[in-house]
Design a protein around this motif. Structure first.
Motif, mmCIF file in Angstrom:
data_model
loop_
_atom_site.group_PDB
_atom_site.id
_atom_site.type_symbol
_atom_site.label_atom_id
_atom_site.label_comp_id
_atom_site.label_asym_id
_atom_site.label_seq_id
_atom_site.Cartn_x
_atom_site.Cartn_y
_atom_site.Cartn_z
ATOM 1 N N ARG A 6 -5.957 6.584 4.547
ATOM 2 C CA ARG A 6 -4.917 7.085 3.641
ATOM 3 C C ARG A 6 -3.753 6.092 3.550
ATOM 4 O O ARG A 6 -3.206 5.830 2.472
ATOM 5 N N GLY A 7 -3.391 5.563 4.699
ATOM 6 C CA GLY A 7 -2.248 4.658 4.760
ATOM 7 C C GLY A 7 -2.471 3.376 3.973
ATOM 8 O O GLY A 7 -1.530 2.785 3.461
ATOM 9 N N PRO B 52 0.839 -1.201 0.000
ATOM 10 C CA PRO B 52 0.000 0.000 0.000
ATOM 11 C C PRO B 52 0.869 1.244 0.000
ATOM 12 O O PRO B 52 2.068 1.180 0.306
ATOM 13 N N ALA B 53 0.274 2.369 -0.328
ATOM 14 C CA ALA B 53 1.015 3.634 -0.327
ATOM 15 C C ALA B 53 1.514 3.907 1.082
ATOM 16 O O ALA B 53 0.874 3.521 2.051
ATOM 17 N N PRO B 54 2.673 4.547 1.225
ATOM 18 C CA PRO B 54 3.186 4.786 2.569
ATOM 19 C C PRO B 54 2.212 5.624 3.381
ATOM 20 O O PRO B 54 1.552 6.511 2.841
ATOM 21 N N ALA B 55 2.139 5.296 4.661
ATOM 22 C CA ALA B 55 1.196 6.019 5.530
ATOM 23 C C ALA B 55 1.575 7.482 5.600
ATOM 24 O O ALA B 55 2.747 7.837 5.522
ATOM 25 N N ALA B 56 0.556 8.311 5.725
ATOM 26 C CA ALA B 56 0.790 9.748 5.691
ATOM 27 C C ALA B 56 1.464 10.247 6.951
ATOM 28 O O ALA B 56 2.220 11.189 6.918
ATOM 29 N N VAL B 57 1.136 9.644 8.085
ATOM 30 C CA VAL B 57 1.785 10.080 9.340
ATOM 31 C C VAL B 57 2.370 8.884 10.045
ATOM 32 O O VAL B 57 1.966 7.785 9.851
ATOM 33 N N TRP C 108 0.235 16.298 6.724
ATOM 34 C CA TRP C 108 0.812 14.997 7.045
ATOM 35 C C TRP C 108 1.649 14.593 5.841
ATOM 36 O O TRP C 108 1.103 14.137 4.841
ATOM 37 N N ASP D 129 0.472 15.409 2.230
ATOM 38 C CA ASP D 129 -0.986 15.601 2.190
ATOM 39 C C ASP D 129 -1.442 16.683 3.162
ATOM 40 O O ASP D 129 -0.851 16.865 4.215
ATOM 41 N N ARG E 180 -6.326 8.622 8.871
ATOM 42 C CA ARG E 180 -4.906 8.303 8.697
ATOM 43 C C ARG E 180 -4.746 6.871 8.165
ATOM 44 O O ARG E 180 -3.996 6.621 7.223
#
Lengths: 188, 311
Positions: free
Chosen positions: B256-257, A183-188, B124, B127, B253
């Motif tokens: 998105r992750g 999956p795409a890397p987590a945003a935080v 973040w 984003d 989160r």
């Protein structure tokens, strides 16, 4: 109920049955077309992968020419897969062979750091990852369409229409990825 | 605590959520009634007046106590949000920084009037994330009805997604499905039974709802629903108390992750959208130009924007 009343009821029932049958048949036609279209997309993505393999093999050959067995295995598997125009079940079998040999080829990069660091190889690997994603996406859409069609072929009353119109179940297409993207890397 | 806070917290000013302006409460009406009775009973026996004075003192005491408690609770909530926001890297949005109508989701067009409040914003990684309370209202048999939500939205930098909505199945959507109006169905029967997936592009739906995403969505609490459109990811819930904002932030989160890496590659950003602040309507060719709406907006002291009923 007199004879004309019974006739009327029978006629209405017949019309309803015919209409139901026609609607069901049309839906089968539409579903069958969806399955064919989805399979054509799978085929397109598979061909995209076939087109990538010769370049990949040539790049690896530049760094690991003595790994002849692995390189030939990939070329053979590619030729077999590209030449297989059979049903999805048969193609899945030849594709599995190709995936195995591709994994062996990519594993070579771990033993040859120069190859791993090569820009062209990295680029081809990225393209392969993208192609694998596309194949898996097309495969999942195809299988979902197959499942919808098969469900109606098996379930009552649409199975009656399927039997009369000789609409068969479609084959699923199951293959693994040669190289996996997460999956795409987590945003935080 | 100052007097302005206290006056602001009197029963006719404070509602839950803050955006609701409550009518004068029963306590106030009772107080006014007792005062009138006191004036009328001026000539009667003193014990009646004493009783009325006691009753009035009780009512006033009750009102003041409840106002103090409300102010304290409001402060506590604010502090809680501040702590959550700090942990999540958010700050309070500046006035005019957020334009609800720039968001493409139909929920923000529903109802006869809409508004939003408590807007927080942060970044973040690449984003931009927004968290806010939102409400829409409509008139039902002469009564004003409002639905309140708490939403979190993420603006992706490198994707332009077709419309996709993932909501919970309900008896209504299930019936429509049985009648042939099927939503998009993925390979998991369990997921299909529990979720109603609709969208413009089946290919995108399958790409977005990768097995890991399907697995995660099935484990999310029922109150959360999800949507994607353009560069936006949205997670919404019925109105959440501030104590539960962290749940919402965690949801967006994780949503998105778990978005597959392949999405920006397969659906790259073609037109850079404007951030939801400012007024984008003057930008030529902007696909998310804000439509002209017969609504007014006002800004409250905290800088958040509130919608109001059309006149």
């Amino acid at each position: 109920m007199n004879a004309s009343g019974a006739f009327l009821v029978a006629a209405v029932a017949l019309v309803v049955l015919l209409l139901g049958g026609a609607v069901s048949f049309n839906r089968f036609v539409s579903q069958r077309n969806h399955v064919r279209e989805a399979w054509a997309n799978v085929d397109t993505e598979l061909r995209r992968r076939y087109d990538l393999i010769p370049n990949l093999v040539e790049t690896v050959r530049g760094y690991a020419a003595h790994e002849q067995a692995t390189l030939e295995a990939v070329t053979r598997a590619r030729t077999a897969a590209a030449g297989d125009a059979g049903p999805p079940g048969s193609q899945a079998s030849t594709e599995r062979g190709l995936v195995r040999s591709l994994r062996d080829l990519l594993a070579l990069a771990e033993r040859y750091p120069d190859l791993k660091a090569n820009e062209r190889f990295a680029d081809l690997q990225d393209q392969l990852v993208e192609t694998e994603d596309r194949i898996q996406l097309a495969r999942r859409i195809y299988n979902a369409n197959v499942r919808d069609l098969n469900r109606r072929v098996q379930a009552f009353p649409s199975n009656v229409v399927a039997a009369v119109m000789r609409i068969d179940e479609a084959e699923y297409f199951e293959i693994e990825e040669a190289i996996r993207s997460g999956p795409a890397p987590a945003a935080v | 605590m100052n007097w302005l806070d206290l006056i602001g917290a009197l029963p006719w000013r404070v509602g839950k959520p803050d955006s609701e302006a409550n009518p004068p409460s029963l306590e106030v009406i009772g107080l006014v009634g007792l005062l009138m009775v006191g004036v009328l009973a001026w000539d009667t026996a003193p014990y009646v007046l004493i009783s009325i004075a006691l009753a009035e003192a009780l009512v006033i005491g009750f009102i003041v106590t409840s106002a103090v408690r409300r102010v304290k609770r409001h402060r506590r909530d604010e502090e809680h949000v501040e702590r959550i926001a700090e942990r999540a890297g958010l700050r309070r949005a500046q006035p005019g920084e957020f334009n609800l109508y720039a968001l493409p989701f139909p929920i923000f067009r529903a109802g006869e009037w809409q508004g939003f409040d408590h807007v927080w914003v942060g970044e973040w990684g690449d984003d931009k994330v927004w968290v806010f309370d939102f409400w829409n209202g409509y008139e039902l048999r002469g009564q004003d009805v409002e639905d309140h939500f708490t939403c979190a939205a993420i603006e992706l930098r490198h994707a332009d997604c077709p419309k996709l909505s993932v909501t919970r199945e309900n008896p209504w959507s299930r019936t429509w499905g049985h009648l042939g109006w099927r939503d998009i169905e993925v390979e998991s029967d369990d997921f299909n039974r529990r979720f109603d997936v609709s969208g413009d592009d089946e290919r995108f739906a399958f790409a977005f709802l990768a097995p890991s995403m399907i697995d995660w969505l099935q484990r999310t609490p029922k109150q959360f629903e999800f949507a994607v459109e353009g560069p936006w990811l949205l997670c919404r819930s019925r109105w959440l108390p501030t104590a539960r904002w962290w749940d919402l932030l965690r949801m967006i989160r994780d949503f998105r992750g778990r978005m597959p890496k392949t999405i920006p590659r397969l659906f790259p950003d073609t037109v850079r959208p404007l951030a939801p602040g400012g007024d984008p309507s003057g930008v030529p060719g902007d696909r998310r130009a804000r439509p002209e709406r017969p609504r007014e907006q006002s800004q409250n002291a905290s800088g958040s924007v509130q919608g109001v009923r059309p006149a």
